[in-house]
Design an enzyme around this catalytic site. Structure first.
Site, short mmCIF file in Angstrom:
data_model
loop_
_atom_site.label_atom_id
_atom_site.label_comp_id
_atom_site.label_asym_id
_atom_site.label_seq_id
_atom_site.Cartn_x
_atom_site.Cartn_y
_atom_site.Cartn_z
N TYR A 59 -35.13 9.41 -47.92
CA TYR A 59 -36.08 8.86 -48.90
C TYR A 59 -36.23 9.75 -50.12
CZ TYR A 59 -36.97 4.83 -46.14
OH TYR A 59 -36.78 3.64 -45.50
N HIS A 112 -43.62 -4.20 -49.45
CA HIS A 112 -42.91 -3.21 -48.64
C HIS A 112 -43.20 -1.78 -49.08
CE1 HIS A 112 -39.73 -6.43 -47.31
NE2 HIS A 112 -40.86 -6.52 -46.66
N CYS A 139 -50.92 17.46 -48.72
CA CYS A 139 -51.56 16.31 -49.34
C CYS A 139 -52.53 16.80 -50.41
CB CYS A 139 -52.31 15.52 -48.27
SG CYS A 139 -53.45 14.28 -48.93
N SER A 180 -32.49 -13.30 -50.46
CA SER A 180 -31.81 -14.29 -49.61
C SER A 180 -32.82 -15.25 -49.00
CB SER A 180 -31.06 -13.57 -48.49
OG SER A 180 -31.98 -13.07 -47.54
ZN LIG Z 1 -54.39 13.74 -46.84
#
Ligand SMILES: [Zn+2]
Length: 238
Positions: A59, A112, A139, A180
């Protein structure tokens, strides 16, 4: 499709075919393999549990790649539609890039998820994220090193389905672009829209498994079909 002016609420579903002409390869176009792994095996919660470094690296590469791409004529046309169409509009996209937004669209729902978000599994926040995750950065909100890509993996439930179905109930035109239409739950959208009386239009490179569900199908590259269709819609409104 005559008398576009009768429409008030439009729901558009977009898929990989819209971003392909910007050079974003689909899982399948990429040969379905990445470093000898089937892509379907990388994009799952099980893969992340088994080998998080592999999944994060995959990713990280895709997140970096999309930032080098630019919106194409199809994205820009939908951005113009969003800016000028006075009726209801929801662009539901299966794409996890940000090319609709960079093309000027605002009424976009990413069913998504998005490459440019991270999801903190500790505090559940979804901070904007453009860099890598492989080094387990903290984070920004809670400091936990528990960020994962905010992308819906195979076997996970797509986001905001209630909002999508609410929009479909109000829609009098459903348009599918560059997908599709064969993969559920998105494949069910055209059926739901039809049953509720909406007109249905497919713009796609080639006839798909889902084509039979549409009242009208136009075949060709999204960069040609979408600007022409947007012109029709906006001309009818004038
Ligand atoms: Zn967090």
């Amino acid at each position: 499709m005559a008398a576009m002016a009768k429409y008030r609420n439009i729901v558009i579903l977009t898929g990989a075919g819209v971003s392909a002409e910007s050079g974003i390869d689909t899982f399948r176009d990429a040969g379905g393999l990445w470093e000898k792994h089937r892509v379907e095996d990388v994009a799952t919660p099980e893969a992340f549990a088994r080998d998080p470094n592999l999944v994060l690296r995959f990713y990280d590469m895709r997140r970096e790649a999309i930032q080098t791409k630019v919106p194409n004529a199809a994205h820009l046309a939908l951005g113009r539609l969003d800016a000028e169409w006075r009726g209801g509009l929801l662009i539901v996209t299966q794409n996890v890039d940000d090319l609709h937004e960079r093309g000027g669209a605002r009424r976009v729902l990413h069913m998504h998820g998005e490459h440019l978000n991270a999801w903190c599994l500790a505090c559940d926040r979804r901070p904007r994220w453009t860099g890598p995750l492989i080094d387990r950065p903290p984070c920004p909100a809670c400091g936990s090193r528990a960020l994962r890509p905010d992308v819906v993996w195979f076997g996970e439930v797509p986001y905001r389905m209630d909002e999508i179905h609410a929009a479909l109930r109000e829609a009098d035109l459903f348009v599918s672009i560059g997908t599709s239409g064969a993969v559920y739950p998105a494949a069910g959208f055209v059926r739901a829209a039809r049953e509720l009386g909406a007109d249905t239009l497919e713009l796609n490179l080639e006839r798909s498994k889902g084509s039979a569900w549409f009242a009208e199908t136009r075949l060709g590259p999204a960069t040609e079909l979408v600007p022409d269709w947007v012109d029709e819609v906006l001309t009818s409104m004038a």
